[in-house]
Motif scaffolding. Structure first.
Motif: not given
Length: 250
Positions: A42-47, A62-66
């Motif tokens: 994912x673009x924001x590094x969340x998954x 990364x739950x804090x990036x969702x």
């Protein structure tokens, strides 16, 4: 982190894992919210998605990036060209999803599916969801006909006829005459990703490089070959319209 693993009754079946990042209405707000072999990060590094073996895929969350609007993550498996090749989940012995602590590797829970698998070509295994500020997991086992396309439509995504081309990683292994087991596994993984991204079947690829059957391509992609020659690699790269370095990239 969670891992999806499966055992096949029919070794010719190709299974793919995917994760859909859903809002409170159960739909993806953007195309990038579908994480699979064609969009592994994912673009924001969340998954992040990785196929760690021919029958196992891994997702790191990364739950804090969702994004704040993401309230659920639906985990699914689909059969590639299931209807076209008369493949279905009735030919899958068992599916397992394991929830793990990413830092320690400790197993938190395991859920199994198998006896109820029927003629569908896609299945939502379960979903991670937010409840009172905490993430929990609910096993589902809901089947669909139509493979990945059907799931995308179910979760509010428009599906193109062909998937976007897979970008090569920046770092590559230097060419040599013969590649070892690990390098051959990496080649097979990249061949599968690129082949599927351009809508090419194993049989079509095999025919383009002079094989009479799809078996050599299938064995390569399943990680069953312990070595691979550079001349074979060049043939594959030409057939897939990529460079040999792209097929060697980690």
């Amino acid at each position: 982190m969670f891992e999806v693993e499966w055992d096949l009754l029919n070794p010719d079946i190709d299974l793919d894992a995917s994760a859909f990042l859903l809002n409170a209405h159960g739909v993806c707000e953007k195309d990038e919210d579908c994480i699979f072999y064609g969009n592994p990060d994912h673009r924001n590094g969340s998954v992040a998605y990785q196929k760690v073996h021919s029958n196992k895929a891994q997702f790191i969350v990364a739950f804090d990036r969702l994004a704040l609007q993401v309230q659920k993550i639906a985990v699914s498996l689909t059969i590639y060209e299931g209807e076209e090749q008369s493949h279905s989940f009735s030919q899958v012995a068992e599916i397992r999803i394991r929830l793990l602590n990413h830092r320690t590797g400790k197993e938190l829970a395991t859920f199994r599916f198998g006896e109820d698998l029927t003629e569908e070509t896609a299945i939502v295994i379960g979903e991670l969801y937010v409840y009172k500020g905490e993430w929990k997991f609910n096993p589902i086992g809901s089947g669909f006909f139509g493979g990945l396309r059907a799931l995308c439509l179910n979760f509010g995504l428009e599906v193109e006829q062909t998937l976007p081309e897979v970008a090569a990683d920046a770092q590559a292994i230097l060419p040599k005459d013969l590649y070892d087991l690990y390098e051959t596994f990496q080649i097979g993984h990249n061949v599968e990703r690129v082949r599927r991204s351009i809508g090419m079947t194993q049989k079509q690829l095999a025919e383009k490089i002079g094989y009479k059957s799809a078996s050599p391509i299938s064995r390569l992609e399943r990680g069953e070959l312990d070595r691979f020659s550079h001349s074979q690699l060049l043939l594959l790269a030409e057939a897939l319209n990529v460079t040999s370095r792209q097929l060697l990239s980690r």
